[in-house]
Design a protein around this motif. Structure first.
Motif, PDB file in Angstrom:
ATOM      1  N   ASP A 123       2.587   1.292   3.484  1.00 40.93           N
ATOM      2  CA  ASP A 123       3.622   0.765   3.746  1.00 40.93           C
ATOM      3  C   ASP A 123       4.954   1.762   3.572  1.00 40.93           C
ATOM      4  OD1 ASP A 123       2.930  -2.035   4.050  1.00 40.93           O
ATOM      5  OD2 ASP A 123       2.104  -1.965   2.137  1.00 40.93           O
ATOM      6  N   PHE A 124       4.540   2.650   2.755  1.00 44.48           N
ATOM      7  CA  PHE A 124       5.557   3.841   2.501  1.00 44.48           C
ATOM      8  C   PHE A 124       4.877   5.014   1.941  1.00 44.48           C
ATOM      9  CE2 PHE A 124       6.667   1.123  -1.268  1.00 44.48           C
ATOM     10  CZ  PHE A 124       6.744   2.153  -2.178  1.00 44.48           C
ATOM     11  N   ARG A 125       5.358   6.257   2.064  1.00 48.71           N
ATOM     12  CA  ARG A 125       4.832   7.266   1.756  1.00 48.71           C
ATOM     13  C   ARG A 125       5.710   8.167   0.945  1.00 48.71           C
ATOM     14  NH1 ARG A 125       3.323   5.274   5.741  1.00 48.71           N
ATOM     15  NH2 ARG A 125       5.508   4.944   6.308  1.00 48.71           N
ATOM     16  N   ILE A 126       5.088   8.735  -0.550  1.00 51.11           N
ATOM     17  CA  ILE A 126       6.055   9.378  -1.345  1.00 51.11           C
ATOM     18  C   ILE A 126       5.200  10.874  -1.366  1.00 51.11           C
ATOM     19  CG2 ILE A 126       6.961   9.738  -3.613  1.00 51.11           C
ATOM     20  CD1 ILE A 126       7.074   6.644  -3.926  1.00 51.11           C
ATOM     21  N   ALA A 127       5.868  11.873  -1.128  1.00 51.82           N
ATOM     22  CA  ALA A 127       5.019  13.026  -1.209  1.00 51.82           C
ATOM     23  C   ALA A 127       6.025  14.326  -2.105  1.00 51.82           C
ATOM     24  CB  ALA A 127       5.267  13.811   0.332  1.00 51.82           C
ATOM     25  N   SER A 128       5.108  15.188  -2.660  1.00 53.96           N
ATOM     26  CA  SER A 128       5.677  16.153  -3.405  1.00 53.96           C
ATOM     27  C   SER A 128       6.103  17.299  -2.607  1.00 53.96           C
ATOM     28  CB  SER A 128       4.493  16.725  -4.309  1.00 53.96           C
ATOM     29  OG  SER A 128       3.456  17.361  -3.538  1.00 53.96           O
ATOM     30  N   GLU A 129       7.006  18.079  -3.158  1.00 55.68           N
ATOM     31  CA  GLU A 129       7.867  19.294  -2.301  1.00 55.68           C
ATOM     32  C   GLU A 129       6.851  19.995  -1.570  1.00 55.68           C
ATOM     33  OE1 GLU A 129      11.917  19.189  -4.696  1.00 55.68           O
ATOM     34  OE2 GLU A 129      10.413  20.574  -5.395  1.00 55.68           O
ATOM     35  N   ASP A 130       5.501  20.357  -2.299  1.00 52.09           N
ATOM     36  CA  ASP A 130       4.656  21.368  -1.731  1.00 52.09           C
ATOM     37  C   ASP A 130       3.781  20.847  -0.606  1.00 52.09           C
ATOM     38  OD1 ASP A 130       3.225  19.908  -3.370  1.00 52.09           O
ATOM     39  OD2 ASP A 130       2.225  21.371  -4.265  1.00 52.09           O
ATOM     40  N   SER A 131       4.084  19.586  -0.171  1.00 51.58           N
ATOM     41  CA  SER A 131       2.996  18.853   0.981  1.00 51.58           C
ATOM     42  C   SER A 131       3.328  19.356   2.249  1.00 51.58           C
ATOM     43  CB  SER A 131       3.319  17.338   0.813  1.00 51.58           C
ATOM     44  OG  SER A 131       2.972  16.734  -0.499  1.00 51.58           O
ATOM     45  N   GLN A 132       2.280  19.212   3.116  1.00 45.08           N
ATOM     46  CA  GLN A 132       2.339  19.782   4.571  1.00 45.08           C
ATOM     47  C   GLN A 132       1.690  18.775   5.193  1.00 45.08           C
ATOM     48  OE1 GLN A 132       1.129  23.784   5.297  1.00 45.08           O
ATOM     49  NE2 GLN A 132       1.132  24.414   3.264  1.00 45.08           N
ATOM     50  N   PHE A 133       2.353  18.703   6.535  1.00 41.57           N
ATOM     51  CA  PHE A 133       1.931  17.475   7.515  1.00 41.57           C
ATOM     52  C   PHE A 133       1.630  18.107   8.804  1.00 41.57           C
ATOM     53  CE2 PHE A 133       4.392  15.938   3.894  1.00 41.57           C
ATOM     54  CZ  PHE A 133       3.969  14.781   3.611  1.00 41.57           C
ATOM     55  N   GLY A 134       0.732  17.280   9.380  1.00 43.81           N
ATOM     56  CA  GLY A 134       0.435  17.975  10.900  1.00 43.81           C
ATOM     57  C   GLY A 134      -0.790  17.134  11.396  1.00 43.81           C
ATOM     58  N   ILE A 135      -0.970  17.309  12.705  1.00 41.39           N
ATOM     59  CA  ILE A 135      -2.217  16.603  13.430  1.00 41.39           C
ATOM     60  C   ILE A 135      -2.452  18.008  14.549  1.00 41.39           C
ATOM     61  CG2 ILE A 135      -2.903  14.761  14.953  1.00 41.39           C
ATOM     62  CD1 ILE A 135      -0.634  13.259  14.109  1.00 41.39           C
ATOM     63  N   PRO A 136      -3.852  18.413  14.150  1.00 41.59           N
ATOM     64  CA  PRO A 136      -4.173  19.592  15.079  1.00 41.59           C
ATOM     65  C   PRO A 136      -5.318  18.778  16.102  1.00 41.59           C
ATOM     66  CG  PRO A 136      -5.404  19.423  13.026  1.00 41.59           C
ATOM     67  CD  PRO A 136      -4.594  18.335  12.880  1.00 41.59           C
ATOM     68  N   ALA A 137      -5.173  17.655  16.458  1.00 42.51           N
ATOM     69  CA  ALA A 137      -6.060  17.156  17.356  1.00 42.51           C
ATOM     70  C   ALA A 137      -5.937  18.049  18.731  1.00 42.51           C
ATOM     71  CB  ALA A 137      -5.723  15.891  17.758  1.00 42.51           C
ATOM     72  N   LEU A 159       0.792  -1.232   0.085  1.00 41.22           N
ATOM     73  CA  LEU A 159      -0.128   0.083  -0.020  1.00 41.22           C
ATOM     74  C   LEU A 159       0.767   1.106   0.057  1.00 41.22           C
ATOM     75  CD1 LEU A 159      -2.909   1.238   0.307  1.00 41.22           C
ATOM     76  CD2 LEU A 159      -2.633   1.111   2.755  1.00 41.22           C
ATOM     77  N   ILE A 160       0.772   2.121  -1.232  1.00 39.58           N
ATOM     78  CA  ILE A 160       1.560   3.442  -1.238  1.00 39.58           C
ATOM     79  C   ILE A 160       0.628   4.502  -0.911  1.00 39.58           C
ATOM     80  CG2 ILE A 160       3.022   4.812  -2.484  1.00 39.58           C
ATOM     81  CD1 ILE A 160       3.533   2.060  -4.205  1.00 39.58           C
ATOM     82  N   ALA A 161       1.121   5.505  -0.221  1.00 41.71           N
ATOM     83  CA  ALA A 161       0.242   6.747  -0.122  1.00 41.71           C
ATOM     84  C   ALA A 161       1.180   7.792  -1.220  1.00 41.71           C
ATOM     85  CB  ALA A 161       0.526   7.119   1.332  1.00 41.71           C
ATOM     86  N   LYS A 162       0.324   8.326  -2.071  1.00 41.68           N
ATOM     87  CA  LYS A 162       0.817   9.468  -2.969  1.00 41.68           C
ATOM     88  C   LYS A 162       0.356  10.795  -2.448  1.00 41.68           C
ATOM     89  CE  LYS A 162       0.289  10.782  -7.610  1.00 41.68           C
ATOM     90  NZ  LYS A 162      -0.667  10.559  -8.864  1.00 41.68           N
ATOM     91  N   ILE A 163       1.423  11.619  -2.051  1.00 39.57           N
ATOM     92  CA  ILE A 163       0.680  12.722  -1.457  1.00 39.57           C
ATOM     93  C   ILE A 163       1.250  13.975  -1.812  1.00 39.57           C
ATOM     94  CG2 ILE A 163       1.214  13.810   0.701  1.00 39.57           C
ATOM     95  CD1 ILE A 163       1.864  11.216   2.144  1.00 39.57           C
ATOM     96  N   ARG A 164       0.120  14.605  -2.159  1.00 41.15           N
ATOM     97  CA  ARG A 164       0.529  16.138  -2.494  1.00 41.15           C
ATOM     98  C   ARG A 164      -0.536  16.848  -1.825  1.00 41.15           C
ATOM     99  NH1 ARG A 164       0.069  19.154  -8.634  1.00 41.15           N
ATOM    100  NH2 ARG A 164       0.825  21.116  -7.825  1.00 41.15           N
ATOM    101  N   GLY A 165       0.295  18.069  -1.421  1.00 47.12           N
ATOM    102  CA  GLY A 165      -0.557  19.047  -0.705  1.00 47.12           C
ATOM    103  C   GLY A 165      -0.799  18.778   0.761  1.00 47.12           C
ATOM    104  N   TYR A 166      -1.994  18.904   1.363  1.00 49.07           N
ATOM    105  CA  TYR A 166      -2.233  18.754   2.916  1.00 49.07           C
ATOM    106  C   TYR A 166      -2.369  17.151   3.268  1.00 49.07           C
ATOM    107  CZ  TYR A 166      -3.025  23.826   3.009  1.00 49.07           C
ATOM    108  OH  TYR A 166      -2.875  25.159   3.081  1.00 49.07           O
ATOM    109  N   CYS A 167      -1.794  16.771   4.214  1.00 49.23           N
ATOM    110  CA  CYS A 167      -1.982  15.646   4.706  1.00 49.23           C
ATOM    111  C   CYS A 167      -2.116  15.818   6.380  1.00 49.23           C
ATOM    112  CB  CYS A 167      -0.788  14.772   4.297  1.00 49.23           C
ATOM    113  SG  CYS A 167      -1.026  13.043   4.849  1.00 49.23           S
ATOM    114  N   ILE A 168      -3.294  16.142   6.710  1.00 51.90           N
ATOM    115  CA  ILE A 168      -3.621  16.564   8.235  1.00 51.90           C
ATOM    116  C   ILE A 168      -4.308  15.732   8.887  1.00 51.90           C
ATOM    117  CG2 ILE A 168      -4.143  18.802   9.311  1.00 51.90           C
ATOM    118  CD1 ILE A 168      -1.622  19.293   7.468  1.00 51.90           C
TER     119      ILE A 168
END
Length: 267
Positions: free
Chosen positions: A127-141, A107-116
């Motif tokens: 299983d692994f994550r590939i992201a574009s340079e403009d992606s953002q990550f966070g957990i606002p819980a 299972l591959i996560a293809k990430i562009r933009g917000y991953c929140i």
């Protein structure tokens, strides 16, 4: 590419060349996860898991702004207004999270933009994550008085370590792709214009490799995450024996000697 029917227009599914594509399709809300999206996600993953034509699954977000930006908070008043209402929401979402965790295929996560928020929880299950340079990550819980799910915290801590996990969860900050890579939250960062090609290359390569070998590796790493006393090493040994006695092992040897690409069938 064959498009598949789903129970929600906000989840798209397709398959082709050994790859199953699952697309979170609510771009007007940055692909925020609604209850019907959770429902359909579990159904699609279950279908892909049982489909011999699918050897690897790629998750992605529709549009160019987000993978998944979190939960669809506009539904909270209806579906998560209190503990009782949340229980039903969590039952449906929990089933899909279980399907993410228990999928035996890569299972591959293809990430562009917000991953929140909950979107990051979905990505962590890959299983692994590939992201574009403009992606953002966070957990606002912590900004919503939400306790992040145990499995999500466990996966986060396994990837980035307890210190970084606490930093991410306590602060609620958004981190750029370069920082996410440094922390170990993702495995690869690529320029935006190369994301599609890089992910497809991985997916096509995995789809062409030996399914028994890949499954054995995934099961072994899964067992390593269990308590030592609970690990089923006999099952792993049986998977090794099955692979060594398989038609695919014979095909792999022949292809190597004949200097050609092997054709694996998973048997």
């Amino acid at each position: 590419m064959q498009n598949l029917e789903t129970s929600s227009p906000r989840i798209l599914a397709a398959k082709g060349d050994g790859i199953g594509w699952l697309t979170f399709n609510q771009p007007e809300k940055r692909n925020a996860m609604s209850l019907d999206m959770w429902q359909a996600t579990g159904e699609v993953l279950e279908s892909f898991g049982a489909d011999d034509e699918v050897r690897v699954v790629v998750m992605q977000g529709a549009g160019d702004r987000a993978f998944v930006s979190g939960a669809d908070i506009s539904q909270f008043e209806k579906h998560r207004s209190n503990a009782e209402a949340s229980a039903e929401y969590n039952r449906i979402a929990g089933h899909s999270r279980k399907m993410l965790a228990m999928l035996d295929k890569p299972l591959i996560a293809k990430i562009r933009g917000y991953c929140i928020g909950g979107g990051l929880a979905v990505a962590l299950a890959a299983d692994f994550r590939i992201a574009s340079e403009d992606s953002q990550f966070g957990i606002p819980a912590a900004k919503l008085s939400i306790v992040y799910p145990y499995d999500g915290i466990r996966l986060l801590k396994e990837l980035v370590g307890p210190g970084n996990a606490k930093k991410i969860l306590f602060s609620g900050f958004r981190y750029p792709a370069a920082e996410a890579l440094r922390m170990g939250l993702i495995e690869e960062v690529t320029p935006v214009e190369e994301l599609d090609a890089v992910v497809r290359n991985y997916a096509e390569t995995i789809a062409g490799n030996a399914p028994l070998s890949i499954n054995g590796t995934k099961q072994a790493i899964r067992e390593m995450g269990r308590n030592e006393a609970d690990r089923d090493l006999d099952r792993l040994a049986a998977l090794q024996t099955e692979a060594m006695n398989s038609a695919d092992y014979a095909e792999g040897r022949r292809a190597f000697m004949e200097k050609r690409k092997p054709v694996f069938t998973g048997t």
